[in-house]
Design an enzyme around this catalytic site. Structure first.
Site, mmCIF file in Angstrom:
data_model
loop_
_atom_site.group_PDB
_atom_site.id
_atom_site.type_symbol
_atom_site.label_atom_id
_atom_site.label_comp_id
_atom_site.label_asym_id
_atom_site.label_seq_id
_atom_site.Cartn_x
_atom_site.Cartn_y
_atom_site.Cartn_z
ATOM 1 N N ASP A 347 0.782 -1.075 -0.062
ATOM 2 C CA ASP A 347 -0.049 -0.017 -0.135
ATOM 3 C C ASP A 347 0.947 1.170 0.076
ATOM 4 O O ASP A 347 1.900 1.475 0.537
ATOM 5 C CB ASP A 347 -0.888 -0.068 1.231
ATOM 6 C CG ASP A 347 -1.928 1.162 1.248
ATOM 7 O OD1 ASP A 347 -2.659 1.251 0.361
ATOM 8 O OD2 ASP A 347 -1.666 2.036 2.261
ATOM 9 N N GLU A 384 1.734 -0.384 -4.959
ATOM 10 C CA GLU A 384 1.017 0.766 -5.275
ATOM 11 C C GLU A 384 1.894 1.936 -5.546
ATOM 12 O O GLU A 384 2.300 2.620 -4.534
ATOM 13 C CB GLU A 384 -0.255 0.797 -4.259
ATOM 14 C CG GLU A 384 -1.262 1.780 -4.632
ATOM 15 C CD GLU A 384 -2.264 2.427 -3.328
ATOM 16 O OE1 GLU A 384 -3.287 2.558 -3.738
ATOM 17 O OE2 GLU A 384 -1.713 2.172 -2.218
#
Length: 711
Positions: A347, A384
């Site tokens: 993330d 990401e």
């Protein structure tokens, strides 16, 4: 709470590594890092809440350690850290706060009193620390022994064959009537045959689980009585989240059982991991672990003790800190080995490459430590590639071993099908995004293509809403992105208008078909195949209810979308030329034609001028399967049929001239988005060079069978 003095038992020195709490030698060896502490106590908590404090007198390499005799697995514990409290230097040691072990493999309890958990009294930048004892108001660590149910044999699915299915452990099973009530919403619910059957029939090769590290609510959610449903608020990077266990205290065993069940079905497990921030939030947040142990070693700081927030969550982990590098790599290695996990999606991964909060460096110490680790280098690694700052948007900029969520793919495909752009950028996305990834030793499958994700509209909402509708989140609809690139097709939200409903379903099929027929690694979101809606909410992070849970009732629209999605996934799996692991290069194939050709609707090849025509809404893509670069597991090349993909996003029908006979004796319609299940509206073989009329907003895939005549 009552405090019992330590017994006269000798506390042995133990060893500094590995960190954490480890049963051994008739007791438990504790080891925790703090380079700023003057003293560290391990606090053993009994069932009645009383506490026995044992000072760890040994310090090696900044690690405080000791072996406490007589302690066994199941013992609750925490740490109290004595040392400087000087916010102007980022130092926030406070022995009145009991701290979770960053290496705890099991965590119990909850944050029940935010005030008691605050390390400061009044202004967090003033030099007054709180004197309120937090024991009884915060989570505790639990000593556990390694081992448990076997996690099975890792499938090791080649990346180019992967189809990823992003899902939430609870949301996937919470409403499934075929799963026993006591298992719904749990690791064992995902391991249940009904859940496994759905995944197998769908044809996905990997589940990507939203965060399962132990997490708790952020301070602003605690203050308003709301919950963090998604889980992007970590506290324990080694402990499975206890809320997904069917039986409290068995989360480790149940997680391993889930992994084994998925592995038995040849499905890999990828974890969404959050190494960019923690649940402690900004300086006004609680002291639960990292902040009280050694805040400067864990968090990015600016001058005068202020923190740097690249995540929008109040804090950012410091990627150049040896303490953080060790924590991250030890955690990943634990999940890959002890817990059987196959890969990780990072993330806000750009923060891992911004040491000191500065410029992005793909070769930063933390990113390099991950890719050079002998265990982690064999895992699927997905970034990401952005954070919440403009500088953090780094799509295409990660190093050779990283796959990336391709945000450019999402935006381009959404824009094309709503008629907002031409075909120039679309061609790159369909063919593997070579403009982003064919420059630093990467492959097409390192582009993780997606249309929807957990944050943002569901597929159904993407074609049903022009605007977000996040009122249920309690933030006056201010949260969530406004850049949705969506289209409601004539009515905002649900409607009974049959024409709008049919067009929405067709557009959803267009988006899904584009995703599964593009070169690269496709990622589906759980529930899109079941025509799931969130009522226009594009940021349901705090809604642990029917808004976020999958609906398994299976109305006719959902049944049709499921059948179409299954057809697509299995078509991709059976068609090596549509998932090649090498970029198209214009190389000559055995048929004498290039491996990839772009055609205009009139059947002529695209010219350079054509690509700059922003009004074009039709594109034909020819893939010559005779030179497919896909291989068997033994490494042999696999020849395939050739394929013609026609995409038309215009609002009027278009006449299309098919390529001539040199491209094959026949062209067989294989997939047609104008029908609910994708079966061709005109199933018969078409003659090369013939003309056909493609309806408005439609996608058609045709197969040119390969010549299998012996030579």
């Amino acid at each position: 709470m009552a405090i019992r003095p330590a017994t006269d038992n000798l506390v042995l020195a133990g060893r500094p590594f590995p960190l954490g709490a480890h049963p051994e030698g008739g007791g438990v060896r504790f080891a925790v890092t703090s380079t700023v502490a003057d003293a560290v106590e391990v606090c053993l908590i009994s069932e009645d809440g009383s506490e026995r404090r044992v000072e760890l007198t040994e310090r090696t390499f900044g690690v405080w350690h000791g072996l406490v005799p007589g302690v066994t697995s199941g013992q609750k514990y925490g740490y109290r850290v004595h040392g400087p409290y000087d916010p102007s230097r980022g130092l926030r040691c406070n022995p009145d706060k009991i701290l979770v072990d960053p290496y705890a493999t099991r965590i119990t309890g909850a944050l029940t009193d935010l005030t008691a958990a605050l390390g400061h009294a009044g202004d967090p930048m003033h030099h007054r620390r709180s004197k309120v004892d937090s024991l009884g108001s915060v989570p505790l660590s639990v000593v556990t022994s390694h081992g448990g149910p076997d996690t099975g044999v890792k499938p090791e699915v080649p990346f180019e064959e992967s189809v990823i299915y992003e899902m939430h452990v609870k949301g996937f099973t919470q409403r499934n009537p075929e799963i026993p009530a006591n298992l719904r919403g749990t690791y064992l619910g995902l391991a249940h045959p009904a859940a496994i059957e759905h995944l197998v029939r769908l044809g996905v090769t990997a589940v990507e689980l939203l965060p399962v590290h132990w997490f708790t609510e952020e301070p602003y959610l605690v203050r308003t009585g709301r919950k963090n449903y998604w889980g992007y608020s970590p506290l324990g990077y080694f402990a499975p989240h206890a809320g997904y266990a069917s039986e409290p205290g068995r989360e480790v065993a149940e997680f391993r059982t889930m992994v084994a069940a998925l592995h038995a079905a040849n499905i890999e497990v990828i974890l969404d991991v959050v190494f960019n921030h923690t649940c402690e939030g900004g300086l006004d947040g609680p002291t639960l672990s990292f902040r009280g142990l050694d805040a400067p070693a864990y968090y990015l700081h600016a001058g005068r003790g202020n923190v740097i927030d690249l995540t929008g969550c109040g804090n950012t982990l410091e990627p150049r800190s040896p303490t953080v590098i060790r924590l991250v790599t030890d955690s990943l290695r634990y999940w890959a080995t002890e817990m059987g996990v196959d890969g990780f999606r990072f993330d806000l991964a750009s923060t891992l490459g911004r040491p000191g909060g500065g410029a992005f460096d793909r070769d930063s110490a933390l990113l390099t430590a991950i890719t050079t680790d002998p265990v982690l280098s064999r895992c699927k690694l997905i970034a990401e590639p952005w954070d919440v700052t403009g500088h953090g948007y780094r799509v295409g900029d990660f190093g050779a071993q990283w796959a990336e969520w391709n945000g450019r793919y999402r935006d381009t495909v959404r824009d094309f099908w709503r008629g907002a752009v031409g075909v120039d950028d679309l061609a790159f996305r369909l063919s593997g995004s070579s403009d982003l990834y064919d420059h630093n030793l990467r492959r097409p499958w390192q582009s993780v293509n997606f249309i929807t994700a957990h944050d943002g509209f569901t597929l159904r909402d993407l074609v049903s809403y022009n605007e977000k509708h996040n009122e249920a989140n309690g933030e006056d609809n201010r949260d969530g992105t406004n850049d949705n690139r969506s289209w409601n097709h004539g009515a905002e939200g649900e409607t009974d208008d049959p024409e709008i409903r049919q067009l929405r379903a067709r557009q959803a099929r267009n988006l899904l078909a584009t995703l599964l027929l593009s070169t690269g690694t496709p990622m589906l979101v759980a529930g899109d195949e079941l025509w799931r809606t969130q009522g226009g909410n594009n940021n349901a992070y705090c809604l642990d209810d029917e808004t976020s849970w999958l609906d398994w009732s299976g109305d006719p629209d959902a049944t049709a979308m499921l059948a179409f999605t299954r057809r697509l996934v299995h078509l991709r799996a059976a068609s090596p030329a549509l998932r090649q692991p090498e970029f198209f290069e214009g190389r000559t194939t055995p048929t004498g034609r290039p491996d990839l050709i772009w055609f205009r609707p009139d059947g002529e090849e695209m010219t350079e001028e054509d690509w700059f025509d922003g009004g074009r809404r039709t594109l034909m893509m020819w893939i010559d399967g005779s030179n497919s670069q896909s291989r068997t597991r033994e490494g042999e090349l696999i020849a395939d049929h050739s394929w013609l993909l026609i995409l038309h996003s215009g609002d009027e029908p278009v006449k299309v001239t098919l390529p001539g006979p040199e491209f094959g004796a026949t062209l067989k319609p294989t997939l047609d988005t104008t029908t609910p299940d994708g079966s061709p509206a005109t199933p018969g073989a078409l003659t090369p060079g013939s003309r056909l009329t493609l309806p408005a907003r439609a996608l058609l895939l045709l197969r040119a069978p390969r010549d299998i005549t012996p030579r």
